[in-house]
Design a protein around this motif. Structure first.
Motif, mmCIF file in Angstrom:
data_model
loop_
_atom_site.group_PDB
_atom_site.id
_atom_site.type_symbol
_atom_site.label_atom_id
_atom_site.label_comp_id
_atom_site.label_asym_id
_atom_site.label_seq_id
_atom_site.Cartn_x
_atom_site.Cartn_y
_atom_site.Cartn_z
ATOM 1 N N UNK A 44 13.987 49.633 42.466
ATOM 2 C CA UNK A 44 14.630 49.808 44.102
ATOM 3 C C UNK A 44 14.542 48.433 44.687
ATOM 4 N N UNK A 45 13.597 47.604 44.334
ATOM 5 C CA UNK A 45 13.254 46.285 44.954
ATOM 6 C C UNK A 45 14.591 45.400 44.741
ATOM 7 N N UNK A 46 15.261 44.980 45.924
ATOM 8 C CA UNK A 46 16.296 44.314 45.632
ATOM 9 C C UNK A 46 16.199 42.923 45.987
ATOM 10 N N UNK A 47 14.679 42.377 46.068
ATOM 11 C CA UNK A 47 14.613 40.963 46.155
ATOM 12 C C UNK A 47 13.339 40.579 45.340
ATOM 13 N N UNK A 48 13.415 40.904 44.029
ATOM 14 C CA UNK A 48 12.523 40.237 43.089
ATOM 15 C C UNK A 48 12.407 38.868 43.044
ATOM 16 N N UNK A 49 11.305 38.209 42.688
ATOM 17 C CA UNK A 49 11.322 36.577 42.574
ATOM 18 C C UNK A 49 12.014 36.006 41.452
ATOM 19 N N UNK A 50 12.150 36.806 40.432
ATOM 20 C CA UNK A 50 13.121 36.411 39.423
ATOM 21 C C UNK A 50 14.095 37.512 38.899
ATOM 22 N N UNK A 51 15.477 37.217 38.677
ATOM 23 C CA UNK A 51 16.493 38.078 38.154
ATOM 24 C C UNK A 51 16.957 37.427 36.971
ATOM 25 N N UNK A 52 16.844 38.296 35.833
ATOM 26 C CA UNK A 52 17.545 37.631 34.633
ATOM 27 C C UNK A 52 18.635 38.633 34.221
ATOM 28 N N UNK A 53 19.769 37.999 34.052
ATOM 29 C CA UNK A 53 20.889 38.724 33.583
ATOM 30 C C UNK A 53 21.175 38.486 31.912
ATOM 31 N N UNK A 54 20.919 39.303 31.203
ATOM 32 C CA UNK A 54 21.093 39.334 29.825
ATOM 33 C C UNK A 54 22.485 39.783 29.486
ATOM 34 N N UNK A 55 23.546 38.838 29.212
ATOM 35 C CA UNK A 55 24.744 39.112 29.146
ATOM 36 C C UNK A 55 25.697 39.432 27.774
ATOM 37 N N UNK A 56 26.840 39.886 27.772
ATOM 38 C CA UNK A 56 27.481 40.213 26.625
ATOM 39 C C UNK A 56 28.904 39.466 26.792
ATOM 40 N N UNK A 57 29.457 39.190 25.856
ATOM 41 C CA UNK A 57 30.858 38.539 25.748
ATOM 42 C C UNK A 57 31.861 39.273 25.104
ATOM 43 N N UNK A 58 31.506 40.609 24.648
ATOM 44 C CA UNK A 58 32.215 41.247 23.950
ATOM 45 C C UNK A 58 33.298 42.013 24.649
ATOM 46 N N UNK A 59 33.026 42.409 25.566
ATOM 47 C CA UNK A 59 34.031 43.685 26.409
ATOM 48 C C UNK A 59 35.062 42.664 27.241
ATOM 49 N N UNK A 60 36.206 43.132 27.521
ATOM 50 C CA UNK A 60 37.111 42.715 28.625
ATOM 51 C C UNK A 60 36.300 42.484 30.027
ATOM 52 N N UNK A 61 36.582 41.560 30.721
ATOM 53 C CA UNK A 61 36.002 41.139 32.244
ATOM 54 C C UNK A 61 34.643 40.969 32.208
ATOM 55 N N UNK A 62 34.050 40.944 31.083
ATOM 56 C CA UNK A 62 32.569 40.603 31.031
ATOM 57 C C UNK A 62 32.430 39.340 31.881
ATOM 58 N N UNK A 63 33.016 38.431 32.121
ATOM 59 C CA UNK A 63 32.830 37.381 32.872
ATOM 60 C C UNK A 63 32.933 37.617 34.419
ATOM 61 N N UNK A 64 33.828 38.549 34.719
ATOM 62 C CA UNK A 64 34.093 39.124 36.155
ATOM 63 C C UNK A 64 33.004 39.781 36.481
ATOM 64 N N UNK A 65 32.700 40.413 35.719
ATOM 65 C CA UNK A 65 31.262 41.426 36.168
ATOM 66 C C UNK A 65 30.198 40.281 36.366
ATOM 67 N N UNK A 66 29.912 39.432 35.460
ATOM 68 C CA UNK A 66 28.807 38.536 35.820
ATOM 69 C C UNK A 66 28.777 37.889 37.145
ATOM 70 N N UNK A 67 30.134 37.114 37.218
ATOM 71 C CA UNK A 67 30.272 36.300 38.182
ATOM 72 C C UNK A 67 30.266 37.069 39.634
ATOM 73 N N UNK A 68 30.666 38.355 39.678
ATOM 74 C CA UNK A 68 30.900 39.226 40.754
ATOM 75 C C UNK A 68 29.398 39.300 41.194
#
Length: 499
Positions: A44-68
């Motif tokens: 529920x904490x929307x302001x942690x000190x570190x946010x790590x995105x562990x991403x996938x490149x397999x599915x369509x629109x993965x790029x748009x989801x990350x940059x969004x």
């Protein structure tokens, strides 16, 4: 909440997209950060000190989801000086410096081969007040040597290999994860024993292609031997694996599955297409007859086996006849479930530039017919289990309607999802406990057991869940820095202790 006050631990969140390999990598990322002094922030904490995105490149629109998602975080970071954002995983391996160009508020970009560098990169970015981008072309250290914060008290992932030596034309994974690297059997079994010592009952052996395991040290039967070796580990009740490739499937693996009591009679084996022409275009080096032959052997050795698969619809050049052949194989194979995908172009793959790219309406219509066929078969297969006894490993978060219906949920030995009535055991059943009950109803994607349970066995995994303990495997720290004041060194006792 603001970023951590001076002297208090910095907090983190890891947000994961994609496959089981990414889920397991996120456990490594969490373990590394906690070993380095960070503390996990509540969801529920929307302001942690570190946010790590562990991403996938397999599915369509993965790029748009990350940059969004990165875009949504920008104003949050602007209001909270000291907050850091890191991007890792397959999309980071692919896009590299492009991520910082498109989202200059990102602090760290790291690839699939250097997860272990994350704490160092975060500190370097903070010290230099500049983005750190580090992408390696090959592994610097096998991920399983890194510390891990496990998400489950009762089930754990164990990597037996990383990377892939196949060249499927639709898949970008080999270029992002690299060539297959195998762990030594002794290292794998040591990790499994460590998990069992922490109370874990079920282990899933994980690799891009588990049954080619051993290629690096020249033993094509290594995977079957590994399965048999897990049978000698006291306290390990269930062993699963994912995913095998049909081209490498050997009879000794089927024998090991059938003859090793703790290896579950469940098999996830990707089909991708039932058309030999499409399989050839996909560069999948097996044909439908070979695939169905493996299933026939599995069912001969284990009549109760539940077999699941992956299928892609709308691959470039797929004709209606090709698609009909996929439906034929689905009906013959009698899958208990299938992960179905509409083909999507992935830049950098051979299939993205092939002739015969299909219109979206054609792909959608075939996809809907495939889902209907899969669900008809999986429902019929599930109905055969009504009235049968079932062993359930009680899980967390598997049943979205459990609170409303008063049921609990878990997985049968064959991997099927079971919702069950706790009956007289209500209030005493914990995640990780074992319940025996009887199937009373079947749906395409789950079973219900609404009668009184036959038995309930409390387990060490349940004890850990009740105590709020997650298994942690230490790994090898590799001299990673910690956050905050260093621990006081013990006093020297003489001689070499001071050097």
């Amino acid at each position: 909440m603001t970023t951590a006050a001076a002297g208090s631990p910095r907090t983190y969140q890891v947000r994961t997209y994609g496959c089981q390999m990414n889920v397991h990598d996120s456990e490594r990322i969490s373990g590394l950060l906690e070993q380095a002094g960070y503390v996990r922030a509540p969801q529920a904490d929307d302001t942690p000190d570190i946010v790590v995105f562990n991403t996938c490149a397999v599915r369509e629109n993965a790029d748009n989801r990350l940059y969004g998602n990165l875009g949504h975080l920008r104003p949050v970071k602007d209001k909270h000086p000291g907050m850091q954002i890191a991007v890792g995983g397959c999309l980071a391996q692919k896009d590299r410096g492009e991520i910082v160009r498109r989202a200059p508020w990102v602090d760290v970009v790291f690839g699939t081969h250097n997860i272990g560098a994350l704490p160092v990169l975060l500190e370097r970015a903070r010290h230099n007040a500049a983005a750190e981008v580090e992408i390696l072309e090959s592994l610097d250290v096998f991920p399983s040597t890194l510390p891990t914060r496990r998400e489950s008290t009762y089930a754990g992932w164990v990597s037996i290999s990383v990377g892939c030596n196949n060249t499927c034309t639709f898949c970008i994974v080999p270029s992002l994860r690299g060539k297959e690297k195998d762990r030594r059997p002794g290292d794998i079994l040591s990790e499994v024993r460590a998990l069992v010592d922490e109370g874990v009952l079920e282990v899933t052996l994980l690799g891009q292609n588990v049954n080619s395991y051993g290629v690096e040290f020249g033993d094509r039967y290594a995977f079957g031997k590994l399965l048999r070796a897990t049978g000698e580990i006291d306290g390990l009740e269930r062993v699963r694996f994912t995913s095998p490739h049909p081209k490498d499937f050997t009879d000794d693996v089927i024998a090991a599955m059938a003859e090793t009591p703790n290896v579950c009679h469940s098999l996830h084996m990707p089909l991708q297409s039932g058309s030999d022409d499409v399989l050839k275009a996909m560069r999948r080096s097996y044909r439908s007859e070979r695939y169905l032959g493996i299933i026939e052997k599995v069912r001969a050795a284990m009549p109760d086996a539940a077999i699941t698969t992956d299928i892609i619809v709308g691959f470039p050049g797929e004709t209606e006849a090709d698609f009909q052949r996929t439906l034929d194989v689905v009906r013959e194979a009698r899958f208990s479930s299938a992960f179905t995908f509409q083909y999507s172009k992935r830049p950098g793959t051979p299939a993205a530039t092939m002739d015969g790219q299909l219109p979206k309406p054609v792909v959608q219509e075939r996809y809907e017919r495939l889902i209907a066929a899969v669900e008809e078969i999986s429902w019929a297969e599930n109905k055969r289990l009504v009235g049968e006894p079932v062993e359930v490993l009680v899980a967390v978060g598997e049943g979205r309607k459990d609170e409303r219906t008063g049921r609990l949920s878990g997985r049968a030995r064959d991997g099927r999802l079971v919702h069950f009535d706790a009956g007289s055991f209500a209030g005493s059943i914990r995640p990780g406990d074992i319940v025996h009950t009887t199937v009373t109803y079947a749906a395409p994607h789950h079973l219900n057991a609404d009668g009184a349970p036959l038995s309930h066995r409390r387990t060490r995994a349940g004890d850990a869940a009740e105590a709020g303990r997650s298994p942690r495997t230490p790994g090898v720290l590799l001299g990673l820095p910690t956050i905050g004041a260093p621990a006081v060194a013990p006093a020297a006792t003489g001689g070499c202790a001071a050097h």
